[in-house]
Motif scaffolding. Structure first.
Motif, PDB file in Angstrom:
ATOM      1  N   SER A 231     -85.177  55.087  -0.498  1.00  0.00           N
ATOM      2  CA  SER A 231     -85.896  56.178  -1.143  1.00  0.00           C
ATOM      3  C   SER A 231     -85.258  56.576  -2.463  1.00  0.00           C
ATOM      4  CB  SER A 231     -85.944  57.385  -0.210  1.00  0.00           C
ATOM      5  OG  SER A 231     -84.626  57.839   0.047  1.00  0.00           O
ATOM      6  N   ALA A 232     -84.301  55.795  -2.943  1.00  0.00           N
ATOM      7  CA  ALA A 232     -83.618  56.128  -4.183  1.00  0.00           C
ATOM      8  C   ALA A 232     -84.559  55.945  -5.369  1.00  0.00           C
ATOM      9  CB  ALA A 232     -82.371  55.268  -4.334  1.00  0.00           C
TER      10      ALA A 232
ATOM     11  N   GLY B 219    -106.148  62.161 -13.342  1.00  0.00           N
ATOM     12  CA  GLY B 219    -105.013  62.847 -12.730  1.00  0.00           C
ATOM     13  C   GLY B 219    -104.045  61.866 -12.087  1.00  0.00           C
ATOM     14  N   GLY B 220    -104.584  60.804 -11.491  1.00  0.00           N
ATOM     15  CA  GLY B 220    -103.742  59.781 -10.893  1.00  0.00           C
ATOM     16  C   GLY B 220    -102.867  59.083 -11.918  1.00  0.00           C
ATOM     17  N   ILE B 221    -103.434  58.828 -13.086  1.00  0.00           N
ATOM     18  CA  ILE B 221    -102.643  58.202 -14.154  1.00  0.00           C
ATOM     19  C   ILE B 221    -101.549  59.149 -14.626  1.00  0.00           C
ATOM     20  CG2 ILE B 221    -102.731  57.446 -16.569  1.00  0.00           C
ATOM     21  CD1 ILE B 221    -105.445  56.157 -15.895  1.00  0.00           C
ATOM     22  N   ILE B 222    -101.883  60.419 -14.817  1.00  0.00           N
ATOM     23  CA  ILE B 222    -100.879  61.396 -15.246  1.00  0.00           C
ATOM     24  C   ILE B 222     -99.786  61.529 -14.186  1.00  0.00           C
ATOM     25  CG2 ILE B 222    -100.487  63.849 -15.750  1.00  0.00           C
ATOM     26  CD1 ILE B 222    -103.356  63.846 -16.969  1.00  0.00           C
ATOM     27  N   PHE B 223    -100.186  61.618 -12.928  1.00  0.00           N
ATOM     28  CA  PHE B 223     -99.214  61.718 -11.834  1.00  0.00           C
ATOM     29  C   PHE B 223     -98.329  60.475 -11.798  1.00  0.00           C
ATOM     30  CE2 PHE B 223     -97.862  61.139  -7.425  1.00  0.00           C
ATOM     31  CZ  PHE B 223     -97.348  62.392  -7.132  1.00  0.00           C
ATOM     32  N   GLY B 224     -98.935  59.305 -11.915  1.00  0.00           N
ATOM     33  CA  GLY B 224     -98.181  58.054 -11.891  1.00  0.00           C
ATOM     34  C   GLY B 224     -97.208  57.940 -13.050  1.00  0.00           C
ATOM     35  N   LEU B 225     -97.626  58.380 -14.226  1.00  0.00           N
ATOM     36  CA  LEU B 225     -96.717  58.351 -15.377  1.00  0.00           C
ATOM     37  C   LEU B 225     -95.521  59.272 -15.149  1.00  0.00           C
ATOM     38  CD1 LEU B 225     -99.244  58.299 -18.360  1.00  0.00           C
ATOM     39  CD2 LEU B 225     -97.685  56.469 -17.666  1.00  0.00           C
ATOM     40  N   GLY B 226     -95.784  60.448 -14.618  1.00  0.00           N
ATOM     41  CA  GLY B 226     -94.691  61.367 -14.307  1.00  0.00           C
ATOM     42  C   GLY B 226     -93.766  60.789 -13.263  1.00  0.00           C
ATOM     43  N   TRP B 227     -94.343  60.141 -12.289  1.00  0.00           N
ATOM     44  CA  TRP B 227     -93.575  59.503 -11.222  1.00  0.00           C
ATOM     45  C   TRP B 227     -92.696  58.396 -11.799  1.00  0.00           C
ATOM     46  CZ3 TRP B 227     -96.053  56.392  -6.659  1.00  0.00           C
ATOM     47  CH2 TRP B 227     -95.189  56.382  -5.566  1.00  0.00           C
ATOM     48  N   ALA B 228     -93.296  57.589 -12.693  1.00  0.00           N
ATOM     49  CA  ALA B 228     -92.547  56.482 -13.296  1.00  0.00           C
ATOM     50  C   ALA B 228     -91.426  56.983 -14.200  1.00  0.00           C
ATOM     51  CB  ALA B 228     -93.499  55.584 -14.083  1.00  0.00           C
ATOM     52  N   LEU B 229     -91.699  58.027 -14.960  1.00  0.00           N
ATOM     53  CA  LEU B 229     -90.689  58.550 -15.895  1.00  0.00           C
ATOM     54  C   LEU B 229     -89.529  59.244 -15.190  1.00  0.00           C
ATOM     55  CD1 LEU B 229     -93.023  59.954 -18.680  1.00  0.00           C
ATOM     56  CD2 LEU B 229     -91.523  57.959 -18.844  1.00  0.00           C
ATOM     57  N   THR B 230     -89.838  59.958 -14.115  1.00  0.00           N
ATOM     58  CA  THR B 230     -88.802  60.740 -13.434  1.00  0.00           C
ATOM     59  C   THR B 230     -88.165  59.997 -12.271  1.00  0.00           C
ATOM     60  OG1 THR B 230     -90.366  61.778 -11.904  1.00  0.00           O
ATOM     61  CG2 THR B 230     -89.967  62.908 -14.001  1.00  0.00           C
TER      62      THR B 230
ATOM     63  N   CYS C 162     -91.537  61.584  -6.887  1.00  0.00           N
ATOM     64  CA  CYS C 162     -92.742  62.383  -6.752  1.00  0.00           C
ATOM     65  C   CYS C 162     -92.295  63.804  -6.379  1.00  0.00           C
ATOM     66  CB  CYS C 162     -93.704  61.768  -5.736  1.00  0.00           C
ATOM     67  SG  CYS C 162     -93.097  61.628  -4.076  1.00  0.00           S
ATOM     68  N   PRO C 163     -93.186  64.785  -6.423  1.00  0.00           N
ATOM     69  CA  PRO C 163     -92.757  66.182  -6.263  1.00  0.00           C
ATOM     70  C   PRO C 163     -92.010  66.521  -4.977  1.00  0.00           C
ATOM     71  CG  PRO C 163     -94.959  66.106  -7.162  1.00  0.00           C
ATOM     72  CD  PRO C 163     -94.603  64.699  -6.803  1.00  0.00           C
ATOM     73  N   GLY C 164     -92.380  65.946  -3.853  1.00  0.00           N
ATOM     74  CA  GLY C 164     -91.728  66.302  -2.591  1.00  0.00           C
ATOM     75  C   GLY C 164     -90.222  66.117  -2.580  1.00  0.00           C
ATOM     76  N   PRO C 165     -89.717  64.936  -2.935  1.00  0.00           N
ATOM     77  CA  PRO C 165     -88.269  64.705  -2.902  1.00  0.00           C
ATOM     78  C   PRO C 165     -87.479  65.472  -3.958  1.00  0.00           C
ATOM     79  CG  PRO C 165     -89.447  62.634  -2.761  1.00  0.00           C
ATOM     80  CD  PRO C 165     -90.450  63.686  -3.072  1.00  0.00           C
TER      81      PRO C 165
ATOM     82  N   GLN D  98     -83.577  66.303  -3.751  1.00  0.00           N
ATOM     83  CA  GLN D  98     -82.629  65.897  -4.785  1.00  0.00           C
ATOM     84  C   GLN D  98     -81.825  67.101  -5.272  1.00  0.00           C
ATOM     85  OE1 GLN D  98     -85.028  63.999  -7.769  1.00  0.00           O
ATOM     86  NE2 GLN D  98     -84.955  62.017  -6.750  1.00  0.00           N
ATOM     87  N   LEU D  99     -82.510  68.207  -5.500  1.00  0.00           N
ATOM     88  CA  LEU D  99     -81.824  69.418  -5.954  1.00  0.00           C
ATOM     89  C   LEU D  99     -80.817  69.868  -4.900  1.00  0.00           C
ATOM     90  CD1 LEU D  99     -81.610  71.555  -8.184  1.00  0.00           C
ATOM     91  CD2 LEU D  99     -83.360  72.861  -6.970  1.00  0.00           C
TER      92      LEU D  99
END
Length: 117
Positions: A4-5, A65-76, A79-82, A86-87
């Motif tokens: 899950s890293a 929205g899926g593309i925006i979410f995927g881009l955020g996922w790829a950049l960071t 996804c929001p849950g983990p 992480q914090l």
């Protein structure tokens, strides 16, 4: 090696590893088969009520929205849950990502009525 890293997600978006595609693809396949079994056998809930799966109307906002979410996922790399995990495990930069996710959610709620339906 943690599955899950963040690097697993980067490997997926760089097309260097099948791992995450396998996990996501397996989930989609299980979901498709399960829904077909429910529909074809007219299965009921444990209380005897019929299971009704409502038809969904196509909306262009879903793929945008899926593309925006995927881009955020790829950049960071998350996804929001983990992000909260992480914090909690001491990754301080996750706080910035949480704030960004909250800002995105707020922006969506403010613009929702003006977006294409």
């Amino acid at each position: 090696m943690k599955s899950s890293a963040w690097f697993r997600i980067q490997e997926m978006f760089r097309f260097q590893s099948f791992h995450m595609y396998g996990v996501i693809g397996s989930a989609i396949l299980v979901g498709l088969i399960s829904i077909q079994i429910i529909k074809r056998n007219h299965l009921r809930t444990i209380t005897g009520e019929p299971i009704v799966i409502a038809d969904k109307k196509f909306n262009h906002g879903i793929w945008i929205g899926g593309i925006i979410f995927g881009l955020g996922w790829a950049l960071t790399g998350a996804c929001p849950g983990p992000l909260f995990a992480q914090l909690g495990s001491g990754v301080g930069s996750a706080a910035i990502l949480i704030l960004a996710a909250l800002a995105g959610t707020w922006t969506y709620s403010a613009l929702r009525e003006k977006l294409p339906h």
